[in-house]
Write an enzyme that holds these catalytic residues in place. Structure first.
Site, PDB file in Angstrom:
ATOM      1  N   LYS A 268       1.014  -0.963  -0.030  1.00 35.34           N
ATOM      2  CA  LYS A 268       0.043   0.009  -0.188  1.00 35.34           C
ATOM      3  C   LYS A 268       0.921   1.243   0.071  1.00 35.34           C
ATOM      4  CE  LYS A 268      -3.701  -1.618   2.723  1.00 35.34           C
ATOM      5  NZ  LYS A 268      -5.080  -1.592   1.617  1.00 35.34           N
ATOM      6  N   ARG A 342     -10.074 -11.533   1.930  1.00 38.17           N
ATOM      7  CA  ARG A 342     -11.004 -12.598   1.369  1.00 38.17           C
ATOM      8  C   ARG A 342     -10.200 -14.065   1.579  1.00 38.17           C
ATOM      9  NH1 ARG A 342     -11.409  -9.388  -3.969  1.00 38.17           N
ATOM     10  NH2 ARG A 342     -11.308  -7.519  -2.382  1.00 38.17           N
TER      11      ARG A 342
END
Ligand code: BES
Ligand code: MN
Ligand code: ZN
Length: 491
Positions: A268, A342
């Site tokens: 990020k 996920r």
């Protein structure tokens, strides 16, 4: 945490430091307010441009001649529109205004007859007085000194009020546990440490089992292991079991527990990485909910599954293009290591579905897309069962939290296709990221009734969205909704 009690005393006779009384929009006095103003020698309400009785407003008055040192008028908004959430917020505003004193009394709960008003006022005070001081020096003067709140009401309703206060204390304590876990710095809650902290906090209330990296490898939890590889601190699956006598049904709760999300090798940017200690908020919510089940006497068997890993770009980190085998055997091509939530949730959901619960709910700070879609004061809700989603929305309403539904469009499923594995982990570049994440998760729940709450927005608030009973930082969003949902489901 502060203590809230109920009493039937006259507000003018009560022994406290500060008295909180309500005012409706337009300067209409609420219960007790006219008498208090009269005692102060004020024939009319001081309606100023800064205080018109709107929700969120307050006015502090010195109280010469009264037993209390000061009176706080809190706005409740329109008289015909007051509800439990407005009382909760007004109480939060009052708690902030009362941060400098120890003992408060209030007539706020008299605005509505009934237990829900008392519960809301008590929650608002307890949550509004919250501040995280664990890493602050003692001489730093920001902490709330508030220790006790007396909720004044008619004597006939004291029994009912006490039950409501007990429930409020449980709701607030659980919410604060979640806030504290979220606010903990990431270096203080790496996966084994978070598992230990949860065991400490919840171990008295339910059975705790922790699967370590060896258990996870033996049992095929490839998502957790893949995400955890880039960190020197190995992943954990924390299982919380609450088994009341004669349960009326069973529920599995799954929480995303990324103790820090750097993005992994798909790193990020700095501004997006700040606040990513909050990426375990789902796990914190599930732990907090489990901590409160026995206190509420909820007659459901509840299993909490916390999928805990740290997403770092270490030398052994998973790579974009790697293929991961999820619990149950489904293979996933990792296109972006920042879509890690996920992967760990897929493991936990598949494991949870195999327990055959009546319903399963996951809570996760899953996508920036959910924040874009619904903002930071609501969670995006998805699932495969409309009744379950409706029940969660109703519970959120009672709790003063907002869920907003997103559709799991079947036509978007194909974005999860890939030539190299059963599916890919991003469905990238075509928009609808929160929905795609929901579609991804749905593939791991089989035919179990399931809902997914993407709390990426409301789990952790910036200063400018903090206010009333919501602090900046960890909010514990979801705890009260899930508790209210479980309570109603077990009725
Ligand atoms: N933890 C983030 C989601 C998030 C973003 C939570 C902002 C709270 C605030 C999640 O792991 C993530 O990075 N999601 C990516 C997925 C994408 C790479 C497909 C996202 O939403 O950008
Ligand atoms: Mn991520
Ligand atoms: Zn994440």
């Amino acid at each position: 945490m502060l203590t809230v009690t109920a009493a039937a005393d006259d507000p003018l006779e009560i022994d406290a430091d500060l008295l909180v009384v309500p005012v409706f929009k337009g300067g209409i006095e609420g219960p007790g307010t006219a008498a208090v103003l009269a005692a102060l020698g004020m024939p009319a309400l001081p309606v100023t441009p800064d205080f018109r009785g709107d929700i969120g407003q307050h006015l502090v008055l010195a109280a010469p001649g009264l037993r209390v040192a000061a009176v706080v008028l809190v706005g409740l908004g329109r008289m015909d529109a007051t509800d439990a959430e407005r009382l909760r917020r007004a109480a939060g505003v009052a708690a902030r205004a009362a941060a400098g004193v120890e003992r408060v009394a209030t007539t706020l709960a008299q605005v509505h007859a009934g237990a829900s008003a008392v519960q809301a006022v008590a929650e608002g005070f307890a949550l509004g007085a919250y501040g995280d001081r664990r890493f602050k020096g003692n001489d730093d003067g920001e902490a709330s000194r508030l220790r006790s709140v007396v909720v004044l009401g008619p004597s006939g309703l004291l029994e009912e009020a006490r039950a409501a206060l007990a429930r409020a204390a449980v709701y607030a304590r659980a919410t604060i546990l979640a806030r504290d876990l979220v606010n903990l710095p990431p270096g203080h809650k790496r996966p084994p440490a978070l598992a230990a902290a949860v065991r400490d906090a919840v171990g008295g209330a339910c059975e705790v089992t922790v699967k370590d990296e060896h258990d996870l490898a033996r049992e095929g939890f490839g998502g957790l292991l893949a995400v955890g590889r880039g960190s020197t601190a190995p992943p954990r699956l924390v299982e919380l079991r609450y088994r009341p006598p004669n349960p009326l049904g069973s529920v599995v709760l799954v929480g995303k527990g990324i103790t820090f999300d750097s993005g992994g090798l798909s790193l990020k940017r700095g501004t997006a990485m700040a606040t990513m200690k909050s990426d375990m908020a789902g796990a914190a919510v599930v732990a907090a909910v489990c901590s409160a089940l026995a206190d509420l006497g909820i007659r459901l068997e509840v299993t909490g599954l916390l999928a805990v890993a740290e997403n770092l770009p270490g030398a052994d980190a998973q790579r974009p293009d790697d293929v991961v085998r999820i619990h149950g055997g489904t293979t996933v091509e990792v296109r972006n290591t920042d879509a890690e939530g996920r992967l760990v949730l897929a493991d936990a959901l598949h494991y949870g579905a195999a327990l055959r619960p009546d319903a399963m709910v996951d809570v996760a700070t899953l996508t920036g897309s959910a924040v874009t879609a619904v903002g930071q004061l609501a969670a995006a809700a998805m699932g495969n069962d409309d009744e379950l989603l409706d029940a969660l929305e109703d519970a959120a309403d009672v709790a003063g939290e907002s869920l907003w539904p997103l559709p799991l469009w079947p036509d978007l499923e194909r974005l999860l296709d890939t030539p190299v594995a059963d599916m890919n982990n991003t469905g990238e570049g075509a928009g609808g990221g929160a929905i795609i994440a929901g579609l991804f998760l749905r593939r791991f729940v089989g035919d179990v009734a399931w809902a997914h709450l993407d709390i990426a927005g409301p789990a952790f608030l910036p200063d400018k969205l903090a206010g009333h009973y919501l602090p900046a930082g960890g909010t514990g969003f979801g705890v009260r909704t899930l508790l209210a949902w479980l309570e109603r489901r077990a009725e």
